[in-house]
Write an enzyme that holds these catalytic residues in place. Structure first.
Site, mmCIF file in Angstrom:
data_model
loop_
_atom_site.group_PDB
_atom_site.id
_atom_site.type_symbol
_atom_site.label_atom_id
_atom_site.label_comp_id
_atom_site.label_asym_id
_atom_site.label_seq_id
_atom_site.Cartn_x
_atom_site.Cartn_y
_atom_site.Cartn_z
ATOM 1 C CG HIS A 1 -2.001 -1.104 1.059
ATOM 2 N ND1 HIS A 1 -3.155 -0.964 0.328
ATOM 3 C CD2 HIS A 1 -1.993 -2.368 1.528
ATOM 4 C CE1 HIS A 1 -3.830 -2.107 0.380
ATOM 5 N NE2 HIS A 1 -3.150 -2.981 1.099
ATOM 6 C CG ASP B 1 1.205 0.520 -5.516
ATOM 7 O OD1 ASP B 1 0.329 0.763 -4.647
ATOM 8 O OD2 ASP B 1 1.039 -0.319 -6.425
ATOM 9 N N GLY C 1 -4.728 -12.883 -4.553
ATOM 10 C CA GLY C 1 -3.969 -11.650 -4.326
ATOM 11 C C GLY C 1 -2.568 -11.728 -4.883
ATOM 12 C CB SER D 1 -0.768 -9.576 -9.470
ATOM 13 O OG SER D 1 -0.939 -8.228 -9.432
ATOM 14 C CB SER D 2 -5.111 -13.240 -11.725
ATOM 15 O OG SER D 2 -6.169 -12.660 -10.999
ATOM 16 C CB SER D 3 -6.319 -7.945 -12.470
ATOM 17 O OG SER D 3 -5.658 -7.460 -11.344
ATOM 18 C CD GLU E 1 -6.348 -3.686 -11.986
ATOM 19 O OE1 GLU E 1 -5.503 -4.276 -12.693
ATOM 20 O OE2 GLU E 1 -6.671 -4.068 -10.859
ATOM 21 C CG ASP F 1 -0.108 -5.538 -8.429
ATOM 22 O OD1 ASP F 1 0.816 -5.607 -7.587
ATOM 23 O OD2 ASP F 1 -1.307 -5.488 -8.127
HETATM 24 C C1 GLA Z 1 -2.977 -4.295 -5.095
HETATM 25 C C2 GLA Z 1 -2.756 -3.148 -6.078
HETATM 26 C C3 GLA Z 1 -1.314 -2.631 -6.013
HETATM 27 C C4 GLA Z 1 -0.886 -2.327 -4.574
HETATM 28 C C5 GLA Z 1 -1.239 -3.502 -3.646
HETATM 29 C C6 GLA Z 1 -0.986 -3.179 -2.192
HETATM 30 O O1 GLA Z 1 -2.224 -5.403 -5.491
HETATM 31 O O2 GLA Z 1 -3.035 -3.554 -7.395
HETATM 32 O O3 GLA Z 1 -1.166 -1.495 -6.827
HETATM 33 O O4 GLA Z 1 -1.478 -1.145 -4.132
HETATM 34 O O5 GLA Z 1 -2.588 -3.898 -3.779
HETATM 35 O O6 GLA Z 1 0.363 -2.994 -1.945
#
Ligand code: GLA
Length: 348
Positions: A17, A19, A104, A106-108, A140, A152
């Site tokens: 959290h 970025d 969590g 990061s598939s997106s 996104e 991500d």
């Molecule tokens: C998600 C968001 C990222 C980042 C994380 C938390 O993965 O896509 O940009 O903010 O949460 O670190």
């Protein structure tokens, strides 16, 4: 003509959290991939896409707004390209992925980066990997409507397996940092997928923006002196405390890795988890239990990784094979995501 490309999932080692606060992050790619193949479409002005995972085909006009389904991600990429003046003809996509969903990891972002890479190849677009990441993030946030940061997409586009990507999300300056050779990373899914992720994420983001505004700085990245946040009202003081200390932990963590101090790095992971749990309030009891159990059974460090409210932990352990059975006994719903026990994806 068709074109195909793939992009990986990720785990974040430190810097959660941060970025969207212009701060520092330290993610690494994971060997799970989404592959996108693009071919000329049969219907003028339309995108047609098949997701092998769902056995589902969706067809939609190229200028359609978001619908709240998986096609939003690739169509968001197409929309952002078209908004940048790039002509995208009717197309047909095939999407294959072995990235666990709702974990969590990061598939997106992997879907966005794979789509943009495939389109780059198909249309011979002059886009470098950093530009691909930026376009994916815009897809996104602007099209899909999830106000994510840039971490991500950057690690999916620019990361190198087995190394961490140390990224300054303000300048986008980045460099690779070697992971310790004496220890292994493990990524464990808690078994909890929280539906509220997006709402909680949005709320945290706006709390950070309010904290920065109250402090008179462009973003929380600009705060180094912790005493400045003392006067903030609850819960902005706690949110800001997490972000300011988490940025420091990334810098300290990179220094620890570079001098080979694995124990110090592990300790920073432990502190990062406590900060996410107590100050940022993005953990859940199942994740906290998993972190405690990971440490109890010998991990040097363990923390929630990714957006939070469920999902995965990342831990640093000397010997995952010896450690995992004990952790699994404590947490029957948990699944070892990395290292992969199945055969790794060989496509693309
Ligand atoms: C998600 C968001 C990222 C980042 C994380 C938390 O993965 O896509 O940009 O903010 O949460 O670190």
């Amino acid at each position: 003509m068709t074109a195909s490309a793939r992009a990986p999932a990720r785990a974040n080692l430190l810097g959660e959290h941060t970025d969207y606060n212009d701060g520092f992050v330290l993610p690494t790619p994971l060997p799970y991939f989404t592959t996108v193949t693009v071919a000329p479409g049969n219907q003028a002005g339309m995108i047609e896409a098949f997701a092998a995972r769902f056995g589902q085909t969706l067809v939609r006009p190229l200028d359609a707004p978001r619908q709240g389904d998986w096609l939003d991600y690739p169509l968001g990429c197409v929309t952002i390209l078209r908004a940048a003046g790039i002509e995208v003809p009717a197309l047909r996509l095939t999407i294959e992925s072995d990235i666990p969903m709702g974990a969590g990891i990061s598939s997106s972002a992997a879907l966005e980066v794979a789509t943009l890479r495939a389109l780059r190849r198909w249309l011979d677009l002059p886009l470098d990997d950093e530009k691909i990441a930026l376009l994916g993030q815009r897809a996104e946030s602007e099209y899909v409507g999830m106000p994510c940061g840039i971490m991500d997409q950057m690690v999916s586009s620019l990361g190198t397996p087995g190394q961490a990507l140390f990224l300054d999300t303000r300048s986008l300056a980045h460099r690779l940092v070697a992971l310790p050779s004496s220890h292994q990373l493990a990524v464990v899914h808690s078994g909890v997928t929280h539906k509220l992720t997006e709402g909680g994420y949005r709320q945290r983001r706006s709390e950070c923006e309010r904290a920065a505004a109250a402090l008179g700085v462009p973003s929380l990245r600009d705060i180094n002196d912790l005493s400045r946040i003392d006067g903030l009202p609850e819960p902005l003081n706690h949110r800001a405390h997490h972000v300011v200390t988490e940025n420091r932990r990334v810098l300290d963590g990179v220094a620890a890795l570079e001098r080979g101090d694995v124990a110090a790095f592990g300790q920073l992971m432990v502190e990062s988890h406590a900060s996410q749990r107590d100050d940022y309030a993005v953990s859940v009891p199942e994740i906290d239990a998993l972190v405690d159990s990971a440490l109890h059974h010998g991990a040097l460090g363990a923390r929630l990784t990714g957006g939070g409210f469920g999902g995965c932990i990342v831990a640093l352990i000397e010997d995952v094979e010896a450690w995992w059975p004990a952790v699994q006994t404590d947490n029957p719903r948990a699944k070892l995501v990395f290292p992969r026990s199945d055969k790794e994806s060989t496509d693309g």
